[in-house]
Design a protein around this motif. Structure first.
Motif, short mmCIF file in Angstrom:
data_model
loop_
_atom_site.label_atom_id
_atom_site.label_comp_id
_atom_site.label_asym_id
_atom_site.label_seq_id
_atom_site.Cartn_x
_atom_site.Cartn_y
_atom_site.Cartn_z
N HIS A 115 0.84 -1.21 0.00
CA HIS A 115 0.00 0.00 0.00
C HIS A 115 0.87 1.26 0.00
N LEU A 116 1.95 1.24 0.78
CA LEU A 116 2.84 2.40 0.87
C LEU A 116 3.65 2.59 -0.41
N ILE A 117 4.08 1.49 -1.01
CA ILE A 117 4.84 1.58 -2.26
C ILE A 117 3.99 2.19 -3.37
N ARG B 200 4.31 10.98 -4.59
CA ARG B 200 5.60 11.56 -4.22
C ARG B 200 5.91 11.39 -2.74
N THR B 201 5.51 10.28 -2.20
CA THR B 201 5.82 9.94 -0.82
C THR B 201 7.00 8.98 -0.81
N GLU B 202 8.03 9.28 -0.04
CA GLU B 202 9.18 8.39 0.06
C GLU B 202 8.95 7.38 1.18
N VAL B 203 9.36 6.15 0.95
CA VAL B 203 9.16 5.07 1.93
C VAL B 203 10.51 4.46 2.29
N PHE B 204 10.79 4.37 3.58
CA PHE B 204 12.02 3.79 4.10
C PHE B 204 11.67 2.83 5.23
N PHE C 206 -6.50 0.97 7.46
CA PHE C 206 -5.30 1.57 6.87
C PHE C 206 -5.19 1.22 5.39
N LEU C 207 -5.51 -0.03 5.04
CA LEU C 207 -5.40 -0.45 3.64
C LEU C 207 -6.40 0.28 2.73
N LYS C 208 -7.45 0.82 3.34
CA LYS C 208 -8.45 1.56 2.56
C LYS C 208 -8.18 3.07 2.56
N SER C 209 -7.14 3.48 3.26
CA SER C 209 -6.89 4.91 3.45
C SER C 209 -6.04 5.50 2.33
N ASP C 210 -6.09 6.81 2.24
CA ASP C 210 -5.21 7.57 1.36
C ASP C 210 -3.99 7.97 2.18
N VAL C 211 -2.83 7.47 1.81
CA VAL C 211 -1.61 7.72 2.59
C VAL C 211 -1.33 9.22 2.71
N ASN C 212 -1.73 9.99 1.71
CA ASN C 212 -1.52 11.43 1.73
C ASN C 212 -2.12 12.08 2.96
N THR C 213 -3.27 11.56 3.41
CA THR C 213 -3.96 12.17 4.54
C THR C 213 -3.19 11.99 5.85
#
Length: 245
Positions: free
Chosen positions: A161-163, A170-174, A234-241
């Motif tokens: 979901h994060l990838i 434009r969200t970086e994931v580490f 969480f899996l249904k969410s918009d990571v931007n929020t």
């Protein structure tokens, strides 16, 4: 909703539309994923993108990477498990190809110094849950009955979901690790940093989170699972929020 799939089935089977009608017959589902999705991409699509001198090494890297999804493992240690001759530079290049093809990525360690991030040991992460499930020995119902095992499947799905958010928003994931302390994911957008820990199994230890709070610059920390945001939500969410909360 479109394919009448439960969120648990989505975590395990990955949500490919072409495979949705096959999930009641797991053997047929595995055959479809292996031959129609993975084989087509490895043997045709990637070879059209770039020259690959060792196709068998590329395939082995993908299969091992899927087996280690959610784990931190160096290229050197992985190289020792590969049958074909290669080196870490070749593996890094092949991993870039697998990432470009939407199959597998190696997450970098979060660090203030960009050079240290680039040199870090990768955390392996499939880009669709189906790729992890198809190489595991657990069937869907078996995985669901074992909290610790199921927790790893959920963490993989959260990573997927994060990838996707990284590609689209434009969200970086580490990930973050220092010594024996670890936080599953670190999200960065512009100057905002969020630590994210997934706890959906029995274990609810927060020592990694506590260490991250003390040692890493961050704006907030989120728990996904039993003691925080439910993994289903969480899996249904918009990571931007998450950066607006």
């Amino acid at each position: 909703a479109a394919f009448d799939v439960s969120v648990e089935q989505f975590v395990y089977f990955g949500g490919y539309p072409g495979a949705a009608s096959l999930i009641q017959d797991e053997e047929r589902w595995r055959e479809y994923v292996l031959h129609s999705l993975i084989e087509t991409t490895l043997s045709k699509d990637i070879l059209m993108m770039s020259r690959v001198d060792k196709p068998s090494l590329l395939r082995q890297l993908f299969e091992l990477g899927c087996g280690y999804s959610g784990q931190i493992l160096s290229m050197t240690k992985l190289l020792g498990q590969l049958q074909d001759v290669g080196n870490t530079t070749t593996l890094s290049h092949y991993l870039e190809l697998l990432d470009s093809a939407g199959l597998l990525v190696g997450l970098e360690k979060y660090a203030p110094d960009v050079a240290r991030q680039r040199m870090s040991i990768p955390k392996w992460q499939v880009q669709n849950s189906a790729f992890a499930s198809v190489y595991q020995s657990y069937r869907f119902e078996e995985a669901l009955r074992q909290p610790d095992v199921w927790g790893r499947y959920v963490e993989t799905a959260i990573g997927v979901h994060l990838i996707r958010a990284q590609r689209l928003q434009r969200t970086e994931v580490f990930y973050w690790r220092e010594g024996n302390y670890e936080v599953d994911f670190v999200l960065k957008k512009f100057n905002k940093v969020i630590g994210l820990e997934v706890k959906s199994g029995r274990s609810q230890s927060a020592k990694g989170v506590q260490a991250f709070e003390k040692k890493a610059r961050h704006d907030k920390i989120l728990l996904v699972g039993n003691s925080g945001i439910s993994w289903q939500d969480f899996l249904k969410s918009d990571v931007n929020t998450l950066f607006e909360m």
